[in-house]
Motif scaffolding. Sequence first.
Motif, PDB file in Angstrom:
ATOM      1  N   GLY A  59      -4.130   4.348   1.522  1.00 17.25           N
ATOM      2  CA  GLY A  59      -3.285   4.666   2.668  1.00 17.25           C
ATOM      3  C   GLY A  59      -4.133   5.166   3.826  1.00 17.25           C
ATOM      4  N   ARG A  60      -5.094   6.014   3.520  1.00 17.30           N
ATOM      5  CA  ARG A  60      -6.011   6.509   4.547  1.00 17.30           C
ATOM      6  C   ARG A  60      -6.848   5.378   5.125  1.00 17.30           C
ATOM      7  NH1 ARG A  60      -6.705   9.731   8.477  1.00 17.30           N
ATOM      8  NH2 ARG A  60      -5.651  11.303   7.200  1.00 17.30           N
ATOM      9  N   ALA A  61      -7.315   4.476   4.263  1.00 16.38           N
ATOM     10  CA  ALA A  61      -8.115   3.345   4.736  1.00 16.38           C
ATOM     11  C   ALA A  61      -7.292   2.431   5.639  1.00 16.38           C
ATOM     12  CB  ALA A  61      -8.656   2.558   3.548  1.00 16.38           C
ATOM     13  N   LEU A  62      -6.020   2.219   5.272  1.00 16.46           N
ATOM     14  CA  LEU A  62      -5.145   1.374   6.086  1.00 16.46           C
ATOM     15  C   LEU A  62      -4.919   2.009   7.448  1.00 16.46           C
ATOM     16  CD1 LEU A  62      -3.426  -1.236   6.010  1.00 16.46           C
ATOM     17  CD2 LEU A  62      -1.507   0.165   5.261  1.00 16.46           C
ATOM     18  N   TYR A  63      -4.733   3.331   7.475  1.00 20.69           N
ATOM     19  CA  TYR A  63      -4.542   4.024   8.752  1.00 20.69           C
ATOM     20  C   TYR A  63      -5.822   4.010   9.584  1.00 20.69           C
ATOM     21  CZ  TYR A  63      -3.850   7.573  12.256  1.00 20.69           C
ATOM     22  OH  TYR A  63      -3.794   8.229  13.463  1.00 20.69           O
ATOM     23  N   ASP A  64      -6.933   4.379   8.959  1.00 17.66           N
ATOM     24  CA  ASP A  64      -8.197   4.450   9.704  1.00 17.66           C
ATOM     25  C   ASP A  64      -8.616   3.094  10.256  1.00 17.66           C
ATOM     26  OD1 ASP A  64      -8.355   7.144   9.218  1.00 17.66           O
ATOM     27  OD2 ASP A  64      -9.764   6.966   7.543  1.00 17.66           O
ATOM     28  N   GLY A  65      -8.393   2.039   9.483  1.00 19.77           N
ATOM     29  CA  GLY A  65      -8.797   0.717   9.925  1.00 19.77           C
ATOM     30  C   GLY A  65      -7.789   0.050  10.830  1.00 19.77           C
ATOM     31  N   GLY A  66      -6.560   0.608  10.896  1.00 22.36           N
ATOM     32  CA  GLY A  66      -5.511   0.027  11.719  1.00 22.36           C
ATOM     33  C   GLY A  66      -5.199   0.876  12.931  1.00 22.36           C
ATOM     34  N   PRO A  67      -4.079   1.640  12.905  1.00 21.64           N
ATOM     35  CA  PRO A  67      -3.694   2.420  14.079  1.00 21.64           C
ATOM     36  C   PRO A  67      -4.724   3.468  14.493  1.00 21.64           C
ATOM     37  CG  PRO A  67      -2.323   2.973  12.179  1.00 21.64           C
ATOM     38  CD  PRO A  67      -3.077   1.734  11.827  1.00 21.64           C
ATOM     39  N   VAL A 114       0.836  -1.209   0.000  1.00 22.12           N
ATOM     40  CA  VAL A 114       0.000   0.000   0.000  1.00 22.12           C
ATOM     41  C   VAL A 114       0.867   1.254   0.000  1.00 22.12           C
ATOM     42  CG1 VAL A 114      -1.663   1.340   1.351  1.00 22.12           C
ATOM     43  CG2 VAL A 114      -1.985  -1.110   1.055  1.00 22.12           C
ATOM     44  N   ILE A 115       1.942   1.248   0.790  1.00 20.18           N
ATOM     45  CA  ILE A 115       2.840   2.400   0.809  1.00 20.18           C
ATOM     46  C   ILE A 115       3.474   2.605  -0.564  1.00 20.18           C
ATOM     47  CG2 ILE A 115       5.027   3.265   1.738  1.00 20.18           C
ATOM     48  CD1 ILE A 115       4.210   1.975   4.416  1.00 20.18           C
ATOM     49  N   GLY A 116       3.855   1.509  -1.212  1.00 19.31           N
ATOM     50  CA  GLY A 116       4.455   1.605  -2.531  1.00 19.31           C
ATOM     51  C   GLY A 116       3.497   2.141  -3.587  1.00 19.31           C
ATOM     52  N   GLU A 117       2.197   1.960  -3.357  1.00 16.92           N
ATOM     53  CA  GLU A 117       1.187   2.416  -4.318  1.00 16.92           C
ATOM     54  C   GLU A 117       0.443   3.646  -3.816  1.00 16.92           C
ATOM     55  OE1 GLU A 117       0.895   1.295  -7.250  1.00 16.92           O
ATOM     56  OE2 GLU A 117       2.211  -0.452  -7.065  1.00 16.92           O
ATOM     57  N   ALA A 118       1.016   4.359  -2.848  1.00 18.81           N
ATOM     58  CA  ALA A 118       0.321   5.491  -2.224  1.00 18.81           C
ATOM     59  C   ALA A 118      -0.038   6.576  -3.225  1.00 18.81           C
ATOM     60  CB  ALA A 118       1.174   6.074  -1.096  1.00 18.81           C
ATOM     61  N   ASN A 119       0.836   6.835  -4.177  1.00 19.00           N
ATOM     62  CA  ASN A 119       0.537   7.875  -5.168  1.00 19.00           C
ATOM     63  C   ASN A 119      -0.584   7.450  -6.105  1.00 19.00           C
ATOM     64  OD1 ASN A 119       2.464   9.676  -4.224  1.00 19.00           O
ATOM     65  ND2 ASN A 119       4.080   8.850  -5.535  1.00 19.00           N
ATOM     66  N   ARG A 120      -0.633   6.152  -6.414  1.00 19.38           N
ATOM     67  CA  ARG A 120      -1.658   5.649  -7.327  1.00 19.38           C
ATOM     68  C   ARG A 120      -3.006   5.511  -6.616  1.00 19.38           C
ATOM     69  NH1 ARG A 120      -0.196   2.767 -11.736  1.00 19.38           N
ATOM     70  NH2 ARG A 120       1.726   2.158 -10.659  1.00 19.38           N
ATOM     71  N   PHE A 121      -2.970   5.101  -5.343  1.00 18.20           N
ATOM     72  CA  PHE A 121      -4.188   4.875  -4.569  1.00 18.20           C
ATOM     73  C   PHE A 121      -4.096   5.597  -3.224  1.00 18.20           C
ATOM     74  CE2 PHE A 121      -3.568   1.011  -7.145  1.00 18.20           C
ATOM     75  CZ  PHE A 121      -4.746   1.012  -7.880  1.00 18.20           C
ATOM     76  N   PRO A 122      -4.135   6.924  -3.209  1.00 15.65           N
ATOM     77  CA  PRO A 122      -3.972   7.649  -1.940  1.00 15.65           C
ATOM     78  C   PRO A 122      -5.044   7.304  -0.915  1.00 15.65           C
ATOM     79  CG  PRO A 122      -4.731   9.115  -3.698  1.00 15.65           C
ATOM     80  CD  PRO A 122      -4.327   7.833  -4.350  1.00 15.65           C
ATOM     81  N   ALA A 123      -6.245   6.965  -1.360  1.00 11.10           N
ATOM     82  CA  ALA A 123      -7.319   6.657  -0.423  1.00 11.10           C
ATOM     83  C   ALA A 123      -7.048   5.368   0.346  1.00 11.10           C
ATOM     84  CB  ALA A 123      -8.650   6.547  -1.151  1.00 11.10           C
TER      85      ALA A 123
END
Length: 218
Positions: free
Chosen positions: A133-141, A122-131
Amino acid sequence: MTANAIGPLKGDEPGRSERKRRAILDAATEIFLRHGYLGASMDDVAAQAEVSKQTVYKQFESKEALFVEIVSGMTGSAGDKVQLEIAKLGEQDDPEAELLAYAERQLIVVLTPRLMQLRRLVIGEANRFPALGRALYDGGPGRAVAGLAQAFARWSERGLLETQDPQAAASHFNWLVMGEPVNNAMLLGDDAIPEAAALRRHAVDAVRVFMAAYGKRR
């Protein structure tokens, strides 16, 4: 004449469709984690899932939609496990013991090779799929910290912790527990994930530091 003699039962098709969807998701997960987003192809997914490419596109309209489904599903599943543990916090009378048990379980849930691979992807694809990264953060930490803040507020109301700002205290605790192990695993690879005994020692130290800062003053 039985129902099977004249054709499939009415409920057979949804069950068959769901099994195909599950097979596609399982195959795609392995392929995305192994080859990355750009290296994955829908042809490979279809072949590994043993379905036609048309079936893959019937379930998921694009490779992007399939990738989003995988990330959301894996993140949500891990987050649900952590939240089940957080829901039990704040009601007992021994915050130190409860936080130690929680910290150990959280480390085990989060520090699995597949979840670490997903984070890197997800970090590697952050520019392609910025949302994502937000979903990973919101659903995780983000989700974990919010739940911890509620537990810390309950303990503070009962005089078992001293937290003027439960949200800040929750963030401090989360990073004391997760910071070093997750960073090591993310940057140094799966071989850097500590063994269970080392994780326990880390959890003990993290809780000790947290309680020194926020424990009830005697």
